[in-house]
Write an enzyme that holds these catalytic residues in place. Structure first.
Site, short mmCIF file in Angstrom:
data_model
loop_
_atom_site.label_atom_id
_atom_site.label_comp_id
_atom_site.label_asym_id
_atom_site.label_seq_id
_atom_site.Cartn_x
_atom_site.Cartn_y
_atom_site.Cartn_z
CB THR A 88 -60.03 35.49 10.95
OG1 THR A 88 -58.95 35.14 10.07
CG2 THR A 88 -60.29 36.97 10.84
CG HIS B 104 -74.44 49.75 9.65
ND1 HIS B 104 -74.99 49.78 10.92
CD2 HIS B 104 -74.08 51.03 9.39
CE1 HIS B 104 -74.96 51.01 11.39
NE2 HIS B 104 -74.42 51.80 10.48
#
Length: 406
Positions: free
Chosen positions: A317, A369
């Site tokens: 993006t 994560h």
């Protein structure tokens, strides 16, 4: 014969759409394949074409959520197409009945303005108008409570008192696309262990390459040599080095891919669209730039399809086109990572032991994560940085001419 028009399935897993806008009115004559409505799904806005010619009867209102397969309108195929507007019938003239004139009321006596409590002198009114203060909010010290010019000069607007400007508001229902985007973004924040790591990129090598080769590139291929091809190919290289970043969670399993389908965020008339560049690992600079241009145009013209936005293993993006210096982009589910590009600003850096001014871009990698460790996320972003700061060697195999001619 009345033809029932049902909502077609815009794509797999979509069971409901919303009537965003009717492009025709009840009772209109429509031609076959004419766009009669725009419908929002949770992924895109699509046009609904008429299946036959005839007079249309609408069966749903704008804003209604309708199931796939539900009848939304009827088309009378036996109706004939009108040739034009029929001449209006002449309205007969009706002789107006004359009535006697009403008696004229005697003029009221002129009212003399009396300064009472809360009124203001002309000079005071002018000062209050310039300050945007209502006279009713000022206590006058003049005779009979009149507001004097001195009162107006000393008057201060109350912090809790609305000004004289407009204080209106409007209420508009969010489109199904916008509601679904909001739902997905909240779910990402709640259901992933999202972290963001940052780095900076010296864009001077890419600036030099574009300055030298962009004219020949455009004349040869018909597209500009932009930044997206460099970033896309740099990400392809880094994804191969760190396959966990090119993976997704599916229940108790991690699904990794041996291809790189790169989603690119594009601002469209209906909001943010994320079309996918398929098998970016097989594309050259020309291939990436051509595909970026094609998908961006389709998104901005409202022609993008659900299939073109489905899938993707990694997202890029670019908030820099809007002036963003730094951000923490949100992961595009079910993907596990997203790269955020930002604006390019000249900043002082140290190069070869000397302080120089260089065009610098901050980049951000948000990642899940749960399956991507800190070592892999940082290593991935460093690999992107290295490729962008040394594109001739790492992205072009030390053959610029060949890389840009493919």
């Amino acid at each position: 014969m009345a033809l029932e028009m049902k909502v077609p399935s815009p794509g797999e897993s979509i069971t409901e759409v919303e009537i965003a806008q009717w492009l025709v009115e009840n009772g209109d004559y429509v031609e076959k394949d004419q766009a009669i409505a725009e419908v929002d799904s949770d992924k895109a806005t699509l046009e609904l074409p008429a299946e036959a010619s005839g007079v249309i009867t609408l069966m749903a209102e704008e804003g209604d959520a309708v199931a796939v397969g539900q009848v939304v309108c009827l088309i009378d195929t036996d109706a004939t197409k009108p040739d034009g507007d029929a001449p209006a019938a002449e309205t007969p003239k009706v002789e107006e009945k004359k009535e006697a004139p009403a008696p004229v009321a005697a003029p009221a006596p002129a009212k003399t303005e009396i300064y009472a409590s809360g009124t203001a002198s002309p000079a005071a009114k002018k000062v209050l108008a310039e300050k945007g203060i209502d006279a009713s909010q000022v206590k006058g010290t003049g005779r009979d409570g009149r507001i004097t010019k001195a009162d107006a000069v000393d008057a201060k607007p109350s912090m809790g008192t609305p000004g004289l400007g407009s204080r209106g508001d409007s209420r508009k229902k969010l489109s199904m696309l916008r509601r679904k985007v909001a739902e997905r973004l909240v779910s990402v924040k709640n259901e992933t262990a999202m972290l963001t790591t940052f780095n900076e990129v010296d864009m001077q090598p890419i600036f030099d390459l574009r300055s030298k080769y962009k004219e020949n590139f455009k004349s040869k291929h018909g597209v500009s040599l932009g930044f997206m091809s460099f970033f896309t190919l740099a990400c392809v290289r880094a994804l191969k080095m760190y396959p966990a970043v090119n993976s997704m969670i599916d229940g108790d399993f991690m699904v990794s891919y041996d291809f790189q389908d790169i989603s690119i965020a594009v601002s469209g008339p209906k909001g943010l669209m994320v079309p996918v560049i398929r098998n970016a690992e097989n594309l050259s600079f020309r291939g990436v730039e051509s595909e970026v241009k094609r998908l961006a145009l389709r998104a901005r013209e409202g022609q993008i399809t659900v299939d073109e936005m489905t899938g993707g293993t990694f997202t890029i993006t670019n908030g820099g086109v809007f002036g963003s210096m730094l951000s923490t982009p949100i992961i595009n589910p079910p993907q596990s990572a997203i790269l955020g590009m930002h604006n390019i600003v000249e900043r002082p850096i140290v190069r070869d032991g000397q302080i120089v001014v260089a065009p610098i871009m901050y980049v951000a990698l948000s990642y899940d994560h749960r399956i991507i460790d800190g070592k892999e996320s940082v290593g991935f972003l460093v690999a992107v940085k290295e490729a962008l700061e040394n594109p001739e060697e790492l992205l072009m195999d030390n053959n610029i001419t060949r890389a840009l001619e493919m």
